[in-house]
Design a protein around this motif. Structure first.
Motif, PDB file in Angstrom:
ATOM      1  N   GLN A  11       7.633  -6.350   0.638  1.00 17.61           N
ATOM      2  CA  GLN A  11       6.402  -6.538   0.905  1.00 17.61           C
ATOM      3  C   GLN A  11       5.233  -5.497   1.006  1.00 17.61           C
ATOM      4  O   GLN A  11       4.141  -5.877   1.082  1.00 17.61           O
ATOM      5  N   ILE A  12       5.760  -4.350   0.499  1.00 17.86           N
ATOM      6  CA  ILE A  12       4.735  -3.383   0.520  1.00 17.86           C
ATOM      7  C   ILE A  12       3.668  -3.399  -0.528  1.00 17.86           C
ATOM      8  O   ILE A  12       2.220  -3.204   0.014  1.00 17.86           O
ATOM      9  N   PRO A  13       3.961  -3.735  -1.657  1.00 20.55           N
ATOM     10  CA  PRO A  13       2.748  -3.806  -2.790  1.00 20.55           C
ATOM     11  C   PRO A  13       1.897  -4.881  -2.099  1.00 20.55           C
ATOM     12  O   PRO A  13       0.473  -4.580  -2.517  1.00 20.55           O
ATOM     13  N   PHE A  31      -2.227   5.059   3.097  1.00 23.77           N
ATOM     14  CA  PHE A  31      -1.935   6.727   2.932  1.00 23.77           C
ATOM     15  C   PHE A  31      -1.246   6.890   4.221  1.00 23.77           C
ATOM     16  O   PHE A  31      -0.200   7.760   3.961  1.00 23.77           O
ATOM     17  N   GLU A  32      -1.431   6.546   5.575  1.00 25.98           N
ATOM     18  CA  GLU A  32      -0.887   7.190   6.531  1.00 25.98           C
ATOM     19  C   GLU A  32       0.291   6.441   7.023  1.00 25.98           C
ATOM     20  O   GLU A  32       1.212   7.023   7.463  1.00 25.98           O
ATOM     21  N   TYR A  33       0.388   5.256   6.788  1.00 26.70           N
ATOM     22  CA  TYR A  33       1.730   4.489   7.327  1.00 26.70           C
ATOM     23  C   TYR A  33       2.626   3.933   6.193  1.00 26.70           C
ATOM     24  O   TYR A  33       3.770   3.898   6.348  1.00 26.70           O
ATOM     25  N   LEU A  34       2.130   3.589   5.193  1.00 24.74           N
ATOM     26  CA  LEU A  34       3.241   2.699   4.151  1.00 24.74           C
ATOM     27  C   LEU A  34       3.691   3.688   3.062  1.00 24.74           C
ATOM     28  O   LEU A  34       4.581   3.482   2.877  1.00 24.74           O
ATOM     29  N   MET A  35       2.576   4.493   2.486  1.00 30.69           N
ATOM     30  CA  MET A  35       3.018   5.525   1.463  1.00 30.69           C
ATOM     31  C   MET A  35       4.340   6.391   1.795  1.00 30.69           C
ATOM     32  O   MET A  35       5.247   6.507   1.203  1.00 30.69           O
ATOM     33  N   PRO A  36       4.230   6.805   3.373  1.00 30.43           N
ATOM     34  CA  PRO A  36       5.162   7.864   3.458  1.00 30.43           C
ATOM     35  C   PRO A  36       6.537   7.095   3.824  1.00 30.43           C
ATOM     36  O   PRO A  36       7.897   7.464   3.522  1.00 30.43           O
ATOM     37  N   ILE A  37       6.386   5.560   3.869  1.00 34.15           N
ATOM     38  CA  ILE A  37       7.599   4.844   4.022  1.00 34.15           C
ATOM     39  C   ILE A  37       8.354   4.660   2.631  1.00 34.15           C
ATOM     40  O   ILE A  37       9.552   4.617   2.602  1.00 34.15           O
ATOM     41  N   VAL A  38       7.459   4.509   1.800  1.00 34.74           N
ATOM     42  CA  VAL A  38       8.061   4.220   0.405  1.00 34.74           C
ATOM     43  C   VAL A  38       8.581   5.474  -0.271  1.00 34.74           C
ATOM     44  O   VAL A  38       9.629   5.562  -0.896  1.00 34.74           O
ATOM     45  N   VAL A  39       7.912   6.785   0.172  1.00 33.00           N
ATOM     46  CA  VAL A  39       8.650   7.964  -0.282  1.00 33.00           C
ATOM     47  C   VAL A  39       9.833   8.159   0.505  1.00 33.00           C
ATOM     48  O   VAL A  39      11.079   8.639   0.029  1.00 33.00           O
ATOM     49  N   ARG A  40      10.059   8.072   1.567  1.00 36.72           N
ATOM     50  CA  ARG A  40      11.405   8.223   2.455  1.00 36.72           C
ATOM     51  C   ARG A  40      12.208   7.240   2.069  1.00 36.72           C
ATOM     52  O   ARG A  40      13.622   7.776   1.850  1.00 36.72           O
ATOM     53  N   TYR A  41      12.097   6.118   1.795  1.00 31.53           N
ATOM     54  CA  TYR A  41      13.082   5.111   1.177  1.00 31.53           C
ATOM     55  C   TYR A  41      13.584   5.416  -0.364  1.00 31.53           C
ATOM     56  O   TYR A  41      14.757   5.071  -0.707  1.00 31.53           O
ATOM     57  N   GLU A  55      10.783   0.199  -7.172  1.00 39.25           N
ATOM     58  CA  GLU A  55      10.161  -0.926  -7.705  1.00 39.25           C
ATOM     59  C   GLU A  55       8.712  -1.019  -7.323  1.00 39.25           C
ATOM     60  O   GLU A  55       7.756  -1.136  -7.968  1.00 39.25           O
ATOM     61  N   ALA A  56       8.926  -0.799  -5.784  1.00 37.25           N
ATOM     62  CA  ALA A  56       7.438  -0.895  -5.007  1.00 37.25           C
ATOM     63  C   ALA A  56       6.489   0.189  -5.399  1.00 37.25           C
ATOM     64  O   ALA A  56       5.550   0.065  -5.889  1.00 37.25           O
ATOM     65  N   LEU A  57       7.149   1.611  -5.694  1.00 43.01           N
ATOM     66  CA  LEU A  57       6.527   2.572  -6.274  1.00 43.01           C
ATOM     67  C   LEU A  57       5.832   2.210  -7.502  1.00 43.01           C
ATOM     68  O   LEU A  57       4.443   2.707  -7.723  1.00 43.01           O
ATOM     69  N   LEU A  58       6.506   1.702  -8.555  1.00 47.83           N
ATOM     70  CA  LEU A  58       6.118   1.610  -9.889  1.00 47.83           C
ATOM     71  C   LEU A  58       5.007   0.514  -9.913  1.00 47.83           C
ATOM     72  O   LEU A  58       3.922   0.888 -10.516  1.00 47.83           O
TER      73      LEU A  58
END
Length: 270
Positions: A11-13, A31-41, A55-58
């Protein structure tokens, strides 16, 4: 629960796209909430969660939703850690795969300064042939991402190593991307270094390598042609194409597109 984290990543993208479109109302939410989750996962213990995060990052990179500062300060350091020599094998394979996929979406400076040194190390990984196989399969894309100077200075020596790898699948992967590598180099390097190297592949002891080399022979030869006179060029998907002349376009109004892929029947007829 891993399934919850996986679903969250999927659901992130769309959420990020919504926030981008509504940026005046939510200037820093992504930048404050969602991007850190993507990086952590990207380092999650569950491989399905990691895959969903990759896949979400790409998708986010493809949509140009990730800030350059986040790429350099958050994403790249994580990938470099995961692909380090002492990293877990599964994490390393995943990391090199995503490094290769994201290279074409990043600036040349970022790829050359942050990811290229690690890619060169991974090409010589003596522990995991899967890592070398990914590097070989994506070698042309990396050359295209960094340009001629870095290709000739850093990547061509690694390409020679992979072309003489003891695993025949590595040599086959090199033969398949040979045209893309050649297209990035100067005519002199193409003639003096890549031509003898290609002859070694076309004379390989493994018939699968020889077959792949013969299939790449025509495209490799085409890289010696002058693009301005021959009309040959490389499309974004890596296929070799020919640009028809204005006269041909005008005389064929039913032509579906302005590009003809050499592998198609229409190119063969031409």
């Amino acid at each position: 629960e891993p399934t919850v984290r996986t679903e969250l990543m999927e659901q992130i993208p769309p959420i990020a796209i919504f926030l981008q479109e509504s940026r005046p109302k939510f200037p820093t939410a992504f930048f404050e909430y969602l991007m850190p989750i993507v990086v952590r996962y990207l380092t999650d213990v569950n491989n399905q969660v990691r895959k969903a995060s990759q896949e979400a990052l790409l998708i986010l990179l493809e949509q140009d939703l990730v800030a350059q500062s986040d790429i350099e300060n958050k994403v790249c350091p994580i990938l470099l850690d995961l692909s380090a020599p002492d990293s877990d094998d599964e994490y390393k394979v995943e990391a090199v795969n995503i490094i290769c996929k994201m290279a074409s979406m990043l600036s040349r400076t970022t790829v050359e300064h942050m990811l290229l040194p690690r890619f060169c190390e991974l090409c010589s990984d003596g522990k995991l042939f899967q890592v070398r196989k990914i590097c070989a399969a994506n070698f042309g894309d990396i050359c295209n991402a960094v340009g001629q100077e870095a290709t000739e200075r850093l990547l061509i020596p690694k390409f020679f190593e992979l072309c003489s790898d003891s695993v025949w699948g590595m040599r086959k992967a090199c033969a398949e991307c040979f045209m893309a590598v050649s297209y990035t180099t100067s005519p002199e390097v193409r003639r003096s270094k890549l031509s003898p190297l290609f002859i070694s592949l076309i004379s390989d002891t493994c018939r699968w390598v020889r077959q792949a080399a013969f299939q790449s022979l025509g495209p490799f030869i085409s890289t010696f042609a002058n693009p301005s006179s021959a009309g040959l060029y490389i499309r974004e998907d890596g296929t070799l194409s020919i640009r028809p002349s204005a006269q041909d376009v005008n005389s064929s109004s039913c032509q579906p597109s302005n590009n003809i892929t050499l592998m198609s029947s229409s190119a063969n007829d031409a």
